[in-house]
Design an enzyme around this catalytic site. Structure first.
Site, short mmCIF file in Angstrom:
data_model
loop_
_atom_site.label_atom_id
_atom_site.label_comp_id
_atom_site.label_asym_id
_atom_site.label_seq_id
_atom_site.Cartn_x
_atom_site.Cartn_y
_atom_site.Cartn_z
N GLU A 176 9.35 -9.08 14.91
CA GLU A 176 9.84 -7.90 15.62
C GLU A 176 9.17 -7.74 16.98
OE1 GLU A 176 9.30 -4.74 12.79
OE2 GLU A 176 11.02 -5.41 11.63
N HIS A 401 19.14 2.22 -0.77
CA HIS A 401 18.01 1.79 0.05
C HIS A 401 16.80 1.59 -0.84
CE1 HIS A 401 14.79 2.51 3.28
NE2 HIS A 401 15.27 1.29 3.43
N HIS A 402 16.28 0.37 -0.87
CA HIS A 402 15.08 0.05 -1.64
C HIS A 402 13.97 -0.37 -0.69
CE1 HIS A 402 17.65 -1.02 -5.45
NE2 HIS A 402 17.70 0.26 -5.14
N GLU A 403 13.21 0.59 -0.20
CA GLU A 403 12.04 0.26 0.62
C GLU A 403 10.92 -0.06 -0.36
OE1 GLU A 403 11.08 -0.08 4.12
OE2 GLU A 403 9.58 -0.93 2.78
N GLU A 472 12.96 -6.83 7.16
CA GLU A 472 11.61 -7.43 7.21
C GLU A 472 11.41 -8.64 6.30
OE1 GLU A 472 11.55 -3.92 6.12
OE2 GLU A 472 11.76 -3.28 8.20
N GLU A 496 16.39 -0.12 16.30
CA GLU A 496 15.45 0.96 15.95
C GLU A 496 14.28 1.06 16.92
OE1 GLU A 496 14.37 -0.23 11.98
OE2 GLU A 496 12.68 -1.40 12.67
C1 NOJ Z 1 12.27 -0.47 8.78
C2 NOJ Z 1 13.73 -0.78 8.71
O1 NOJ Z 1 14.10 -1.74 9.65
C3 NOJ Z 1 14.47 0.50 8.93
O2 NOJ Z 1 15.87 0.25 9.01
C4 NOJ Z 1 14.14 1.47 7.83
O3 NOJ Z 1 14.77 2.68 8.12
C5 NOJ Z 1 12.63 1.70 7.76
N1 NOJ Z 1 11.94 0.47 7.72
C6 NOJ Z 1 12.25 2.50 6.53
O4 NOJ Z 1 12.51 1.75 5.39
#
Ligand code: NOJ
Ligand code: CA
Length: 692
Positions: A176, A401-403, A472, A496
C-alpha cells in the site's frame, strides 16, 4: 474454465545429454519474436539470456538455491535430460477481459542433478511466448530425502541498462505505497514515497528491495515487466537491486523464523515472468500470467456472478460515521443500511457491503488480540434478521465483512461457522481483511504460511458457493483462473488512502495497470463524486486527487468483476446524470482493446460488455492535461452507435475544480475518431450502444 480446443498437438522431444558437453540451447517464440538461450558454464552453472527481435532484454543470468535442510547449495549441475514441447490452445475464462484466451508457447525443460553429490534433482522449465518468457523450478519426487527447507532462491535478472523503473518498497506485509519513478540505480526504498500504510504494520525492508510486478522502460524503447504467476505454497518474490551490475535477484519473503519456504517433493515454485514488448499497450494486453495458472478447480461456477455494489464504507473514511457503536456514530445501523438497500435496488446494484456490523470494533486495532471478532454476533442496533428479509424482498444481497485484524488462527477456527451464518442470511459475497500483524506467530502477509491461508479461504468459500474479495492479502498472481470465485484482492493502495493520508497522486492509476493490476483484479473502490473530505468535518483537509470524470473512467480502466460505487448515496443523488454511467457500465467483458498507454502518464481502454454489442471506453491522465484520441475502428463496420460521453468540463482540474464535468451524446461508427481533452488529473468515460 473450459478448455476449448487444442489446435496444434503438443509435440514432445527428449534429448539425452552427455554430462560433459557444454552447449547452448536456443528456443524461439511461436512467431520468432522472442529468443531464449540457455547455456551451461564450465563449472556447471546454468544461465539464460532473453532477446526480443534484435534487442537484448535479459543478459546472461543464473540461479541458485540455498537449502537450509538439507544444508546444500544448488548452483552447479549436470544436465541429464532436456524435453521440448509446443502448446497452442484456446480457453474461455468464467469471467474476464476477453471471451477467449490464446495460450501459445514453446517449452524447454531441463532435468538437472546437483553436481556436488547431494543427489538432489530439480527441473528448470522455460516457456517462451511471443510477449515474454516464464520459468519455474520443480522438485520432482527424489530417491532419498523429499523434504526441503528453502533458505534462499536466488534467481537473477541481469538488465541491459539503467532502466526507468516504477516501483514500491519491498515490504513483507504491504503493497500500500505510492509509486516511485526513478532510474534503477536511484531506487532507495528507505526514502520512498512511503508515508503511511493502512495495514498498520510494515516490516523492515532493504533500501535496494522492491516489489513485483516491477515495470521498467529501457532507453532502447522496450517495456519490461517482471512478476510471478501461480503463487501457491511458496513465499512471494521480491527483487533486490545490485545497482553496480544492474542485476535484480529474487528475494523470498521470510517466515517468522527466517526460512523462505517448506517444500515436500514433488513440488513446484511459482513461475517467474518476464513480459516484454516495444509497445506499452502490449504489456497490459498480455495473458501470460493467466495462461501459467491452472484451469479452474471449481467445477460448478454458476454461483460466480460479477457484480457492482455500494456500501456503508466511505462514510467511515469521510468522518460521517464509525465502525464501532460506542463512538455514537455507528454507521451499520438497521435504518442506515435500509437506505443503502433502497438505493441499490433503485439503481440495479446487486450488493450492499456493510462494515462495522459485528461486535469488536471498539477494540480491534493495534492491540494484537487473538479473539476480537467472531463474524456471527451483530451489534445491538443492527437487526440482521430484519435486514436479511428487507434485502431479499428487494433482490439485493448484503456483502459480509470479515475483518480478521490479522488474527488468522482465530479466523480459520471460525470460517465454517461464519460461512454457514452467511448462507443462512442470504449472503454470497465476503470481503475479508488482514489489517495488522499476523497473529499469533508474526508471519508476514506475503510469506508462504499466509499465501496458503488466502488460498484456503478461496477454496473454503467456494465450497459454500461464496464469492471472495480479499483485502490486505499478498498481491495476485493470476490465481483467479484457478479460483474464479476469488473475484478481487486489494493488495495495493486503493481509493481509501485519499480519506486518511496525503492520498494518491494523479498519476497513481496510470501506474497501477502496469504494476499491481498485472496479477489480477483489484477492489480499488472508485466512484467518489464529492472530492473534498470537509463535507462532514471542516478540519478534514484530505481530498481525492482526480476529477469526477476520471472516477467514471476508472470503471473501464480497472478490470474487476466486482466493482464498488464507493461514495454515499446522497453524493450520487446530487449528480444522477453522471451516476448513470456507473449504473450502466459492465463488469464482465467479451473483448478489450488497450487503445493508448504509457506508464505514469495515461491509459485508454475500450471494452465490449459481455453478451452485448455495447462498448465502454475509459481514458485517464496524470497531473498533466492531455488530448486523447479514440479510433473507433473496434466497432462493427456498417453499424451506427450512440455514444454518451462523460468528460471533464473546460475548466476542470483535480485540485481546484474536480467536479466540473459535461455529458454529450453523439452518433458514431467504426470510422469515427474522437478527440477528447482530459483535464489535469482528469479523464473521460464513454458508453457506446449499438443502434438497431
Ligand atoms: C482496510 C480495508 O482496505 C478497508 O476497505 C476496510 O474498510 C478497513 N480495512 C477496515 O476493515
Ligand atoms: Ca507522469
Amino acid at each position: 474454465m473450459k478448455l476449448l480446443q487444442i489446435t496444434v498437438a503438443v509435440l514432445f522431444t527428449t534429448i539425452m545429454v552427455n554430462a560433459n558437453a557444454a552447449s547452448n540451447y536456443t528456443l524461439f517464440s511461436p512467431h520468432q519474436i522472442i529468443q531464449l538461450t540457455v547455456s551451461q558454464e564450465n563449472d556447471g552453472a546454468i544461465v539464460y539470456v532473453i532477446d526480443r527481435k534484435d534487442k537484448p532484454v535479459i543478459l546472461p543470468s543464473g540461479f541458485s538455491f540455498k537449502l537450509n535442510k538439507p544444508d546444500v547449495l544448488l548452483n552447479q549441475f549436470n544436465i541429464i535430460k532436456i524435453d521440448s514441447s509446443v502448446v497452442n490452445e484456446s480457453w474461455q475464462p468464467v469471467w474476464g477481459e476477453v471471451k477467449t484466451i490464446k495460450n501459445n508457447y514453446k517449452q524447454l525443460a531441463f532435468t538437472l542433478i546437483d553436481k556436488n553429490n547431494s543427489g538432489i534433482t530439480i527441473k528448470l522449465v522455460f516457456r517462451v511466448f511471443d510477449d515474454g518468457v516464464a520459468f519455474r523450478y520443480e522438485f520432482p519426487q527424489q530417491k532419498n530425502l523429499n523434504y526441503f527447507i528453502v533458505g534462499d532462491e536466488l534467481t537473477q535478472f541481469k538488465l541491459t541498462g539503467d532502466h526507468t523503473t516504477f516501483w514500491i518498497p519491498g515490504d513483507f506485509d504491504s503493497n500500500e505505497f505510492r509509486y516511485n519513478t526513478t532510474k534503477l540505480s536511484e531506487v532507495d526504498a528507505l526514502k520512498a514515497e512511503n508515508d503511511e500504510t493502512a495495514i498498520g504494520v510494515t516490516s523492515p525492508f532493504s533500501a535496494n528491495g522492491v516489489q513485483t510486478p516491477l515495470m521498467m522502460k529501457t532507453a532502447s524503447g522496450l517495456y519490461i515487466n517482471i512478476h510471478e504467476a501461480a503463487l501457491v505454497n511458496y513465499s512471494a518474490m521480491q527483487l533486490l537491486i545490485d545497482k553496480k551490475n544492474l542485476t535484480l535477484t529474487s528475494q523470498l519473503v521470510p517466515d517468522a523464523v527466517g526460512n523462505k519456504a517448506y517444500l515436500h517433493a514433488p513440488a513446484v515454485t511459482p513461475w517467474r515472468t518476464i513480459i516484454v514488448s516495444d509497445k506499452a499497450t502490449d504489456i497490459l494486453a498480455s495473458k501470460i500470467i493467466l495462461n501459467l495458472n491452472e484451469p479452474s478447480k471449481i467445477k460448478n461456477t454458476s454461483f460466480v456472478t460479477p457484480q457492482k455494489f455500494i456500501g456503508v464504507w466511505w462514510e467511515m473514511f469521510n468522518g460521517k460515521s464509525a465502525w464501532d457503536s460506542v463512538s455514537g456514530k455507528h454507521g451499520a445501523t438497521t435504518a442506515n443500511v435500509k437506505k443503502y438497500i433502497d438505493f441499490a435496488a433503485k439503481h440495479h446494484f446487486n450488493g450492499v457491503l456493510v462494515e462495522g456490523w459485528n461486535r469488536g470494533w471498539e477494540d480491534w486495532f493495534g492491540n494484537w488480540k487473538e479473539n476480537v471478532f467472531d463474524f456471527i454476533t451483530p451489534y445491538g442496533d443492527y437487526d440482521i434478521n430484519e435486514l436479511t428479509a428487507y434485502a431479499k424482498a428487494k433482490n439485493v444481497r448484503i456483502i459480509a465483512h470479515h475483518e480478521t485484524s490479522g488474527s488468522v488462527t482465530n479466523y480459520e477456527r471460525q470460517m465454517d461457522t461464519a460461512y454457514r451464518f452467511m448462507i443462512n442470511h442470504h449472503q454470497n459475497t465476503v470481503k475479508t481483511g488482514y489489517v495488522g500483524k499476523i497473529i499469533p506467530r508474526g508471519e508476514h502477509h506475503d510469506g508462504q504460511w499466509m499465501v496458503n491461508h488466502y488460498i484456503h479461504v478461496a477454496e473454503k468459500t467456494a465450497s459454500y458457493k461464496i464469492m471472495l474479495d480479499a483485502h490486505e492479502p499478498v498481491r495476485p498472481t493470476g490465481l483467479y483462473r484457478t479460483y474464479p470465485n476469488w473475484m478481487a484482492c486489494e493488495a495495493g493502495r486503493g481509493t481509501e488512502f485519499n480519506g486518511f493520508s496525503r492520498g494518491n497522486l494523479p498519476e497513481h492509476e496510470t501506474i497501477m495497470p502496469f504494476t499491481r493490476w498485472m496479477g489480477g483484479p483489484m477492489d480499488y473502490t472508485p466512484g467518489i463524486f464529492h472530492m473534498k473530505l470537509t463535507q462532514f468535518n471542516p478540519n478534514k483537509q484530505e481530498m481525492v486527487h482526480t476529477t469526477l470524470a476520471k472516477q467514471l473512467a476508472l470503471y473501464v480502466v480497472i478490470f474487476s468483476p466486482i466493482q464498488m460505487a464507493a461514495d454515499m448515496p446522497q453524493n450520487y443523488e446530487a449528480h444522477l446524470d453522471a451516476f448513470k454511467f456507473i449504473e450502466d457500465v459492465a463488469v464482465n467483458w467479451d473483448d478489450t482493446k488497450i487503445l493508448e498507454a504509457e506508464p505514469g502518464d495515461y491509459v485508454t481502454i475500450a471494452r465490449k460488455a459481455k453478451n452485448t454489442n455495447n462498448w465502454f471506453v475509459g481514458g485517464i491522465t496524470d497531473e498533466n492535461s492531455r488530448l486523447s484520441t479514440v479510433n473507433c475502428s473496434f466497432l462493427d463496420d456498417n453499424k451506427k452507435y450512440e455514444a454518451t460521453i462523460y468528460r471533464d468540463d473546460a475548466n476542470a482540474h483535480y485540485d481546484t475544480n474536480p467536479e466540473a464535468y459535461k455529458i454529450e451524446k453523439k452518433i458514431i461508427d467504426s470510422t469515427t475518431i474522437l478527440t477528447l481533452q482530459e483535464a489535469p488529473g482528469g479523464g473521460y468515460a464513454i458508453s457506446i450502444k449499438m443502434l438497431k
